[in-house]
Design a protein around this motif. Structure first.
Motif, PDB file in Angstrom:
ATOM      1  N   GLY A 190       0.841  -1.200   0.000  1.00  0.00           N
ATOM      2  CA  GLY A 190       0.000   0.000   0.000  1.00  0.00           C
ATOM      3  C   GLY A 190       0.865   1.234   0.000  1.00  0.00           C
ATOM      4  N   GLN A 245       5.347   0.491  10.124  1.00  0.00           N
ATOM      5  CA  GLN A 245       4.162  -0.284   9.764  1.00  0.00           C
ATOM      6  C   GLN A 245       4.189  -1.715  10.312  1.00  0.00           C
ATOM      7  N   TYR A 296      -8.099   2.086  11.334  1.00  0.00           N
ATOM      8  CA  TYR A 296      -7.077   2.098  10.277  1.00  0.00           C
ATOM      9  C   TYR A 296      -6.426   0.715  10.116  1.00  0.00           C
ATOM     10  N   PHE A 302      -1.120  -0.695  -4.504  1.00  0.00           N
ATOM     11  CA  PHE A 302      -2.301   0.172  -4.578  1.00  0.00           C
ATOM     12  C   PHE A 302      -2.067   1.477  -3.829  1.00  0.00           C
ATOM     13  N   ARG A 313       0.924   5.359   0.447  1.00  0.00           N
ATOM     14  CA  ARG A 313       0.191   6.524   0.948  1.00  0.00           C
ATOM     15  C   ARG A 313       0.086   7.583  -0.133  1.00  0.00           C
ATOM     16  N   ASP A 333      -6.924  -4.820   3.143  1.00  0.00           N
ATOM     17  CA  ASP A 333      -6.100  -4.666   1.932  1.00  0.00           C
ATOM     18  C   ASP A 333      -5.228  -5.900   1.691  1.00  0.00           C
TER      19      ASP A 333
HETATM   20  N1  TRP Z   1      -0.370   2.180   6.259  1.00  0.00           N
HETATM   21  C1  TRP Z   1       0.564   2.176   5.158  1.00  0.00           C
HETATM   22  C2  TRP Z   1       1.456   3.425   5.272  1.00  0.00           C
HETATM   23  O1  TRP Z   1       1.104   4.363   5.942  1.00  0.00           O
HETATM   24  C3  TRP Z   1      -0.150   2.193   3.837  1.00  0.00           C
HETATM   25  C4  TRP Z   1      -0.960   0.963   3.650  1.00  0.00           C
HETATM   26  C5  TRP Z   1      -2.309   0.875   3.643  1.00  0.00           C
HETATM   27  C6  TRP Z   1      -0.431  -0.362   3.419  1.00  0.00           C
HETATM   28  N2  TRP Z   1      -2.683  -0.427   3.415  1.00  0.00           N
HETATM   29  C7  TRP Z   1      -1.575  -1.191   3.263  1.00  0.00           C
HETATM   30  C8  TRP Z   1       0.839  -0.884   3.293  1.00  0.00           C
HETATM   31  C9  TRP Z   1      -1.428  -2.567   2.995  1.00  0.00           C
HETATM   32  C10 TRP Z   1       0.994  -2.246   3.029  1.00  0.00           C
HETATM   33  C11 TRP Z   1      -0.152  -3.068   2.894  1.00  0.00           C
HETATM   34  O2  TRP Z   1       2.510   3.451   4.686  1.00  0.00           O
END
Ligand code: TRP
Length: 329
Positions: free
Chosen positions: A7, A148, A126, A38, A9, A133
């Protein structure tokens, strides 16, 4: 092949630290794995972005990741909000996520301290959205930075809890993607330990050559060493660290030698450093400019990515719903 979910940001522009600290490795990672990249635009809503900037932020991030080398033919590259399945899985997982554990998360506590006027439920949950995800594609691996790790740990916990509660072995436990010793931490040009947006010491991938030259020229130096083979102060060491990733070994050796003999001329070092940074960033910058203006390409990429993501997500959701007891009449 293993499944990797990453993910991104949707805030801010990418800098050299992002590139050498993560992105460059993603380019290799995507060759060897089934990757989902994504842009986490739902997550960004926790801080109430201006509607006028929401789309622009997503567009910038998408553009820069593509320009830096994420390949939409190889990986699924998508915008989180184009995949509605994630919100349903999030809702279902929330039924097994507890107030106490969510409120204890470091990122939640920090955000609650920073924005006491806006401690919303999205902020609290969150980690469940992030778990959705990841679990949505039943990921084996997730590349995460230190900040993370706790969220990934919670993802594992939510998956395990789901499995235990419903007596199934459905979700895998996603592990942190390990780049081995390959991850480089890029220092700032101001003598600080880390290049970062909030530190204001970044060289951005989108910076033009003139800007980069100016930034490098401004980097902190001194009168030079007065003793042969002396230890470099942090701010000089930092310049060498960056030189190490952007220049050839010969170049690095040349300046190391000059340093050791007290013959170093920082003007020359900076000129070389700027030129070698530009050699890395400029092709990316040119692609950024091209892609930015190619709305049709961005549309195609995001649709293609969303289709691939939804295929995997809807399968998961169908199975999860069945496990939980939903049935059609
Ligand atoms: N929380 C992550 C960040 O702040 C972004 C993120 C959202 C993410 N969903 C995820 C990262 C799923 C890895 C997998 O950088």
């Amino acid at each position: 092949m293993e499944t990797v979910v990453s993910g991104i940001r949707s805030t801010g522009n990418l800098h050299l630290g992002n590139y050498f600290g993560a992105l460059k490795n993603f380019i290799k990672m995507q060759q060897e794995n089934n990757c989902y990249f994504f842009i986490a635009d739902y997550h960004s809503l926790t801080t109430h972005p201006d509607p006028k900037s929401l789309h622009t932020n997503v567009k910038n991030v998408l553009t820069e990741y593509l320009a830096a080398g994420l390949d939409p033919e190889t990986s699924a590259i998508y915008v989180q909000s184009d995949v509605p399945e994630v919100t349903e899985l999030y809702l279902l997982l929330n039924m097994h996520a507890y107030m106490g554990e969510l409120a204890k998360t470091s990122s939640f506590k920090e955000k609650a301290r920073k924005q006491p006027e806006n401690v919303n439920a999205g902020l609290l949950t969150y980690p469940t959205l992030m778990a959705a995800d990841i679990l949505m594609h039943n990921a084996d691996k997730v590349p995460v930075g230190k900040d993370q790790e706790q969220h990934l740990e919670m993802t594992r916990k939510f998956g395990r809890r789901f499995n235990n509660f419903y007596g199934v072995e459905y979700f895998k436990e996603p592990a942190a993607y390990n780049f081995g010793g390959e991850l480089v931490k890029i220092p700032g040009l101001d003598g600080s330990g880390k290049m970062g947006k909030s530190e204001g010491n970044c060289i951005y991938l989108a910076d033009d050559p003139k800007t980069i030259e100016k930034k490098v020229k401004r980097a902190l130096t001194d009168q030079g060493p007065s003793e042969m083979n002396s230890v470099k102060p942090d701010y000089i060491e930092n310049l060498f660290t960056i030189l190490n990733v952007v220049s050839t070994p010969d170049t690095v050796e040349f300046f190391e030698d000059k340093w050791n003999k007290c013959e170093i001329r920082y003007g020359d070092l900076k000129k070389q450093l700027a030129a070698d940074i530009i050699a890395v960033t400029n092709p990316i910058r040119e692609r950024i400019l091209d892609i930015q203006n190619d709305e049709e390409y961005l549309r195609r990429v995001s649709i293609m990515g969303a289709e691939r993501a939804r295929e995997s997500a809807s399968k998961t959701l169908r199975e999860v719903r069945e496990i939980m007891g939903f049935k059609p009449f």
